[in-house]
Scaffold this active site. Structure first.
Site, PDB file in Angstrom:
ATOM      1  CG  HIS A   1      31.573   2.471 -15.036  1.00  0.00           C
ATOM      2  ND1 HIS A   1      30.334   2.493 -14.435  1.00  0.00           N
ATOM      3  CD2 HIS A   1      31.376   2.908 -16.304  1.00  0.00           C
ATOM      4  CE1 HIS A   1      29.433   2.911 -15.306  1.00  0.00           C
ATOM      5  NE2 HIS A   1      30.035   3.179 -16.434  1.00  0.00           N
TER       6      HIS A   1
ATOM      7  CG  ASP B   1      29.671   2.280 -11.059  1.00  0.00           C
ATOM      8  OD1 ASP B   1      30.663   3.032 -11.063  1.00  0.00           O
ATOM      9  OD2 ASP B   1      29.376   1.558 -12.027  1.00  0.00           O
TER      10      ASP B   1
ATOM     11  CB  SER C   1      28.320   5.812 -17.252  1.00  0.00           C
ATOM     12  OG  SER C   1      27.901   4.548 -17.681  1.00  0.00           O
TER      13      SER C   1
HETATM   14  N1  ARG Z   1      27.871  -1.716 -17.875  1.00  0.00           N
HETATM   15  C1  ARG Z   1      28.192  -0.416 -17.388  1.00  0.00           C
HETATM   16  C2  ARG Z   1      28.102   0.609 -18.482  1.00  0.00           C
HETATM   17  O1  ARG Z   1      28.491   0.378 -19.591  1.00  0.00           O
HETATM   18  C3  ARG Z   1      29.551  -0.343 -16.811  1.00  0.00           C
HETATM   19  C4  ARG Z   1      29.633  -1.073 -15.543  1.00  0.00           C
HETATM   20  C5  ARG Z   1      31.028  -1.081 -15.006  1.00  0.00           C
HETATM   21  N2  ARG Z   1      31.135  -2.136 -14.030  1.00  0.00           N
HETATM   22  C6  ARG Z   1      31.677  -3.320 -14.306  1.00  0.00           C
HETATM   23  N3  ARG Z   1      31.566  -4.273 -13.442  1.00  0.00           N
HETATM   24  N4  ARG Z   1      32.344  -3.528 -15.406  1.00  0.00           N
HETATM   25  O2  ARG Z   1      27.682   1.719 -18.266  1.00  0.00           O
END
Ligand code: ARG
Length: 720
Positions: free
Chosen positions: A86, A221, A655
């Site tokens: 992501h 991811d 992330s």
């Molecule tokens: N919630 C995650 C973050 O903000 C991002 C995940 C991305 N994946 C998704 N399915 N949108 O770090």
């Protein structure tokens, strides 16, 4: 006697609330020495110097600020970077077309030549940090208000400037504990970053928005990039002649896997937390601001989704923006739910009561909470409307563009710029319009525009509506708000030159007169929603007063908390600077009677598989290799670990951060937080807060077995 007991109790409550436990804390790497004993007890085998050493090489040299919004880690002596899927999403999606669809199909470069340069992407290595609090405080001594602020900016600039020793060195001074401490950061920045590999999105984003922010999770991811440098190993703009960068440090990888209780730390760039937000701030968020954000994002997401499902090209162009809006749409739903469920405001009220008791003895801090109460009471009545400015009115991209483009056109017509400036501005305009055209969709955009306006009509009492809005409502009134604003939308779409991108291009090319611009109804509308102007026109000085007063109160509140806790281990809120969080691999109980294990496996991936689904489909070769149980050197106990949870303290910006074991080896990549602790940016909950990580063995299995990219595997230093 009773009073003494009460005071003692208050002191205990306060110290409980503001000192940290083993796993909570985003520590400043330069000061990590003070945590070393505790880290050792938890299983850390190295020294503080191995983590941060400004004069030699240390683990910090293997960590990069990726694009300024994520973290990455260097995993080879040829500048290879691992980060999240992501985090690479925008680079991957914008390099995808219906014909060469690397977002859906995945991609691994077989050699350097196949790696894809990503314009605009950069990474920063932290060279050093330095506490400059004394310098800043001395320079601003005795000053207050605007004078102090101006001086502060001046000192920040002077300190940063003095630290810049080369063309690609960046420096900035950041404030900590609400301007009670100041630290200088010096970075080296690299601009030639190339995409090396990505899994198909049904691995990299497996589970989609349904599973986002949730454990148990089975998402792969990750994505792979590379830093390039000049042949002299220096930062350089993109050039075919550039070569893979030779880093000071890279992370070895461990295939040993994780057990509940193992030491784990996360090293990266957490973006923002607000752990000292008062109960008043929490109430405002849960009652007014967050529900409004969620409602407005919902309008956008639904309108986009139905168009994305109709057309692959539009879907590919829209994916990145959609994901960004959806990510924080769900974030605010979860945050609100947990702030309420975990009674965060109530807990804060208890702490604040104790604080007030303590502060009543100190002239400097007395009455602080009453003042907070007052400023929040002042801002409350306009908070919903204020949220509409950015999340509503300015969610229509055409309207954001129109005021700026219109003004440039007026200035052209008046001959305000010389030839060089004109050329530059025209180039920028063309770029902006081309970018705007990419994601323009008449059906979705018109629907979004009209629905946001009718939602505003419903949410903001008529007497509080701004003049321009009331006039629109009156002029186009049909008897019901929805069709009223649809009528207005139809009118604008027909009459304005600023909405349809083709019409806009033609309009710009026609060198319109100033009158032609000012008469345009889209331009007229857009002038009303320029955020700074909107705030001034409709709220007077209310917002500025609130911001200013809040900054002052926050500064004092944190000063008091630091004073109260002198000698205790404290950590500052996240502010996009490098931090280290340490703790353990740890399971948890989401509710009575249930325990979530620390790991998920490929078996769980297959259990969630829904053929043809947008979120839970899987690549055929994953299924084939699963059926053959072909896990290579990455499997254990007859299966393949996919994800695991640790009690590390992370937030957005982390992330892509490496999860590192006690020996300094990479065991996973942090990529998410869990639903039960979505309130974590405001209050860390030890029982629930977890970091969700992808296991490095799953990452390597995807690259090696599914992707066939031995060239990447061969670069790594793998410890079995
Ligand atoms: N919630 C995650 C973050 O903000 C991002 C995940 C991305 N994946 C998704 N399915 N949108 O770090």
């Amino acid at each position: 006697m009773k009073k003494i007991v009460y005071l003692l109790l208050c002191a205990m409550l306060l110290s409980f609330a503001t000192t940290v436990r083993a796993d909570e804390g985003m520590w400043i790497p330069m000061l990590i020495g003070k945590n070393q004993e505790q880290m050792k007890k938890q299983g850390f085998k190295l020294t503080a110097k191995d983590l941060y050493n400004a004069n030699g090489s240390s683990l910090k040299d293997a960590i990069v600020h990726f694009g300024g919004f994520c973290t990455g880690e260097i995993v080879s002596d040829k500048g290879l970077i691992f980060t999240n899927h992501h985090c690479g999403y925008d680079a991957i999606a914008s390099n995808s077309t219906a014909q060469d669809n690397i977002l859906d199909n995945g991609f691994y470069a077989k050699n350097y030549g196949e790696e894809k340069p990503i314009a605009g992407l950069f990474v920063r290595f932290l060279q050093r940090m330095e506490d400059v609090t004394t310098k800043v405080n001395e320079a601003t001594k005795g000053l207050t208000g605007a004078e102090k602020e101006a001086k502060m900016t001046e000192v920040f600039n002077a300190i940063s400037k003095a630290a810049i020793t080369g063309p690609m060195i960046e420096a900035n001074v950041k404030d900590f504990y609400k301007s009670n401490q100041f630290i200088l950061f010096v970075y080296e920045r690299f601009d030639d970053i190339r995409l090396v590999g990505t899994p198909p999105q049904n691995i990299g984003k497996f589970g989609g928005d349904t599973d986002n922010w949730q454990w148990p999770r089975q998402t792969g991811d990750f994505s792979v990039f590379r830093v390039y440098s000049s042949t002299g190993n220096q930062p350089a703009a993109y050039n075919v002649q550039n070569v893979p960068y030779k880093p000071k440090k890279f992370l070895p990888i461990s295939l040993k896997g994780v057990q509940n209780g193992d030491f784990a730390m996360v090293y990266g760039f957490p973006g923002r937390t607000d752990r000292y937000l008062t109960s008043y701030g929490v109430d405002l968020a849960t009652e007014k601001v967050s529900p409004t954000i969620v409602k407005l994002r919902d309008i956008r997401l639904k309108a986009w989704r139905s168009e994305m499902d109709k057309d692959v090209s539009f879907r590919l162009k829209m994916s990145s923006k959609y994901a960004q809006i959806a990510n924080y749409w769900k974030y605010f739903i979860g945050q609100t739910e947990q702030l309420k469920g975990l009674k965060v405001a109530d807990n804060k009220r208890t702490e604040e009561k104790a604080f007030t008791q303590w502060a009543s003895q100190k002239t400097e801090f007395a009455g602080l909470m009453d003042q907070y109460e007052q400023i929040y009471a002042d801002i409350d009545p306009i908070s919903v409307q204020r949220t509409y400015i950015n999340e509503g009115f300015n969610a229509s991209q055409w309207a954001v563009n129109a005021s700026g483009i219109g003004r440039a056109l007026i200035n052209f017509s008046k001959g305000k710029y010389d030839a060089a400036a004109t050329k530059q501005i025209q180039e920028n305009l063309t770029k902006a319009i081309t970018a705007y055209q990419e994601t323009y969709n008449e059906t979705a955009d018109k629907k979004i525009f009209a629905r946001i306006l009718s939602s505003f009509y419903a949410d903001v009492p008529v007497k509080s509506q701004p003049k321009f809005f009331a006039e629109i409502a009156e002029k186009y009134w049909t008897g019901n708000p929805e069709s009223t604003f649809e009528k207005f939308a139809n009118y604008l779409w027909e009459r304005s030159n600023f909405i349809n991108p083709e019409k806009l291009k033609a309009f710009v090319a026609s060198n319109p007169s100033a009158d032609a611009v000012t008469d345009d109804p889209g331009y007229q509308y857009a002038l009303n929603i320029i955020p700074a102007d909107y705030i001034k026109t409709n709220f007077g000085s209310t917002v500025a007063d609130f911001e200013k007063k809040k900054a002052e109160l926050d500064h004092l509140y944190l000063k008091a908390i630091l004073e109260k806790n002198a000698g205790k281990m404290m950590y500052p809120d996240a502010n996009s600077t490098m931090r280290l969080s340490y703790g353990n691999v740890q399971d948890y109980s989401p509710k009575d009677g249930i325990v979530y294990k620390t790991t998920t496996t490929i078996d769980g991936v297959m259990q969630k598989y829904i053929p043809g689904d947008t979120e839970f489909d899987l690549p055929a070769n994953l299924i084939e290799n699963y059926n053959k149980r072909n896990f290579g050197q990455y499997g254990n106990d007859g299966t393949l670990t996919v994800g695991f949870v640790t009690n590390n303290d992370i937030t957005g910006g982390n992330s892509g951060s490496p999860v590192i074991n006690g020996n300094g080896e990479l065991i996973g990549l942090a990529f998410d937080g869990n639903w039960e602790a979505m309130s974590g940016d405001i209050a860390f909950d030890k029982k629930f807060k977890r970091s969700i990580n992808v296991d490095i063995r799953y990452v390597l299995w995807c690259i090696d077995v599914l992707g066939g990219a031995k060239n990447i595997i061969n670069e790594l230093q793998i410890k079995k």
